[in-house]
Design a protein around this motif. Sequence first.
Motif, mmCIF file in Angstrom:
data_model
loop_
_atom_site.group_PDB
_atom_site.id
_atom_site.type_symbol
_atom_site.label_atom_id
_atom_site.label_comp_id
_atom_site.label_asym_id
_atom_site.label_seq_id
_atom_site.Cartn_x
_atom_site.Cartn_y
_atom_site.Cartn_z
ATOM 1 N N LEU A 1 0.848 -1.192 0.000
ATOM 2 C CA LEU A 1 0.000 0.000 0.000
ATOM 3 C C LEU A 1 0.883 1.241 0.000
ATOM 4 N N THR A 2 0.578 2.161 -0.897
ATOM 5 C CA THR A 2 1.423 3.335 -1.102
ATOM 6 C C THR A 2 1.209 4.391 -0.006
ATOM 7 N N ASP B 1 8.807 9.108 -0.434
ATOM 8 C CA ASP B 1 9.872 10.090 -0.278
ATOM 9 C C ASP B 1 10.949 9.479 0.625
ATOM 10 N N PRO B 2 12.185 9.364 0.160
ATOM 11 C CA PRO B 2 13.218 8.745 1.006
ATOM 12 C C PRO B 2 13.485 9.516 2.294
ATOM 13 N N ASP C 1 6.613 8.063 4.976
ATOM 14 C CA ASP C 1 5.161 7.952 5.069
ATOM 15 C C ASP C 1 4.450 8.842 4.049
ATOM 16 N N ARG C 2 5.221 9.546 3.218
ATOM 17 C CA ARG C 2 4.659 10.455 2.223
ATOM 18 C C ARG C 2 5.131 10.081 0.822
ATOM 19 N N HIS D 1 -3.006 10.350 -4.269
ATOM 20 C CA HIS D 1 -2.964 9.858 -5.644
ATOM 21 C C HIS D 1 -1.698 10.327 -6.353
ATOM 22 N N PRO D 2 -1.076 9.437 -7.117
ATOM 23 C CA PRO D 2 0.127 9.839 -7.845
ATOM 24 C C PRO D 2 -0.175 10.849 -8.955
ATOM 25 N N SER D 3 0.852 11.569 -9.338
ATOM 26 C CA SER D 3 0.825 12.433 -10.516
ATOM 27 C C SER D 3 1.074 11.574 -11.756
ATOM 28 N N ASP D 4 1.061 12.198 -12.927
ATOM 29 C CA ASP D 4 1.427 11.462 -14.139
ATOM 30 C C ASP D 4 2.808 10.832 -13.989
ATOM 31 N N ALA D 5 3.728 11.577 -13.386
ATOM 32 C CA ALA D 5 5.086 11.044 -13.185
ATOM 33 C C ALA D 5 5.061 9.858 -12.218
ATOM 34 N N GLY D 6 4.209 9.930 -11.206
ATOM 35 C CA GLY D 6 4.096 8.828 -10.265
ATOM 36 C C GLY D 6 3.512 7.582 -10.911
ATOM 37 N N TYR D 7 2.466 7.761 -11.720
ATOM 38 C CA TYR D 7 1.898 6.613 -12.422
ATOM 39 C C TYR D 7 2.909 6.018 -13.404
ATOM 40 N N ARG D 8 3.676 6.877 -14.050
ATOM 41 C CA ARG D 8 4.700 6.371 -14.967
ATOM 42 C C ARG D 8 5.744 5.547 -14.218
ATOM 43 N N ALA D 9 6.124 6.010 -13.025
ATOM 44 C CA ALA D 9 7.094 5.258 -12.220
ATOM 45 C C ALA D 9 6.529 3.888 -11.824
ATOM 46 N N MET D 10 5.244 3.842 -11.489
ATOM 47 C CA MET D 10 4.623 2.566 -11.126
ATOM 48 C C MET D 10 4.611 1.600 -12.307
#
Length: 469
Positions: A383-384, A425-426, A430-431, A443-452
């Motif tokens: 879970l993210t 976030d390293p 928790d964020r 919710h992820p951004s476009d960049a976050g979804y791309r990373a997933m």
Amino acid sequence: MTRHRGFALLGALVGVVALVCGAIIAGYGLLENGLSTASGTASGPGTGRGSPADGSRDARTQGRTPVGRAAPASADAWTGTWAAAPAGAEPSAPIGHPGRSIRNVVHTSIGGTSVRITLSNLYSPSALLIGRASVAVGQGSRGSQGVQGRLGSRGGASSAEAVAGTMRQLTFGRGPAVTLPPGGQITSDPVPLRVPYGGDLLVTLYTPTPSGPVTYHPHALQTSYLATGDRTQDLDGAAYTEPTTVWRYLTAVDVLNREARGAIVTFGDSITDGLRSSQDANRRWPDILAARLRDQHIGVLNEGISGNRVLWDAAGHGNGASGVARFRRDVLGRAGVKTVVIDLGINDILRSGETDPARITAGLTELTRQAQARGVRVIGSTLTPFGAHRGYNAVTESVRDQVNEEIRSGRVFDDVVDFDRALRDPYAPDRLRPVYDSGDGLHPSDAGYRAMGRYLDLQALDDKAPAQL
């Protein structure tokens, strides 16, 4: 030879012919029964049957086509190229959309030479009449092409306009109209159509009469359209003056493809649904995964529902039945499925107030059990982070941490993809990492979804796990 011996020989020959014919007929009957049982037919809850539009044809003859199995697809098997889980009843359409045409715009993962669709009337207490239906390649598919035209569109503005020469009328049991009973679904007859990889399809439905509430998927992130009258055969989009951001009735699109190796289903909540990613751009993480798998001819089906939960039914709010309840329909019922990627559980914590992590992991384990019983491989996600979200507190974070610990132990799924590690976030685990945060802390951004979509190990998707039969 005496007359008596001649008659005896003739009788023996007739008996042999009768036995051979009987065996052939029996074999055909077994084949026919097998196809009828495996096919998608109009059906209501608990009945297995529905009513054809003209009342003259038994519903078991409608949409009689073989469905995909858990094994990779072959030249004569169907493979899913697109899907959307029915999430609830459209609140603003209590009697449907009588006298209107609904043009659903959907984006394929793989292509093929023939196509069929599945329609659902799951959340209506009334019968639904589909007067006419069609499928065509959308103008959005005329984007940049990859090798042999496989990559298709890379995303952009949606369009209600069809490519000339691609319009096909759909039939159901060879008839142009069909009635879906309350709670039922049906699969169309197949039609020949060169479906592009990574392109748009226009699936248009004309509903001539009032019905019950519309079974829909509310967060399509894809612009579809409504028109007045029967405009199912229109190539241009001039009549489609009303844009809409939901998908109605349509739950699956399957293709025939000689190179197809099956389908992967992504099963989850709003993070799988792609909430807060860019509209009409196909930037959900399953879209990124689909682009990576196109050269391997593997379909990717997005069965995420925003607000969905492992344990709790939220269909009354448009968030779908619980994951445990809908898994068989939305995952195991899809054509050619061989692997499922599960990312579900955050809403049990944030929306249902579940404070017992063992209940969540028990539900996830049950999903694995259902999949393994069908020979489907299960990859589960941690879970993210949601530390910057309004639902964050010490209790919710503790539950998330304990669920993730159990997932990482290997006792829940066949394999694990650590989306928590990919997005956090390293400096504040928790964020979400700021560049991956869409702005709501959840919710992820476009960049976050791309990373997933890039983080998933493609080899893990293909590894074989023993089925628990």
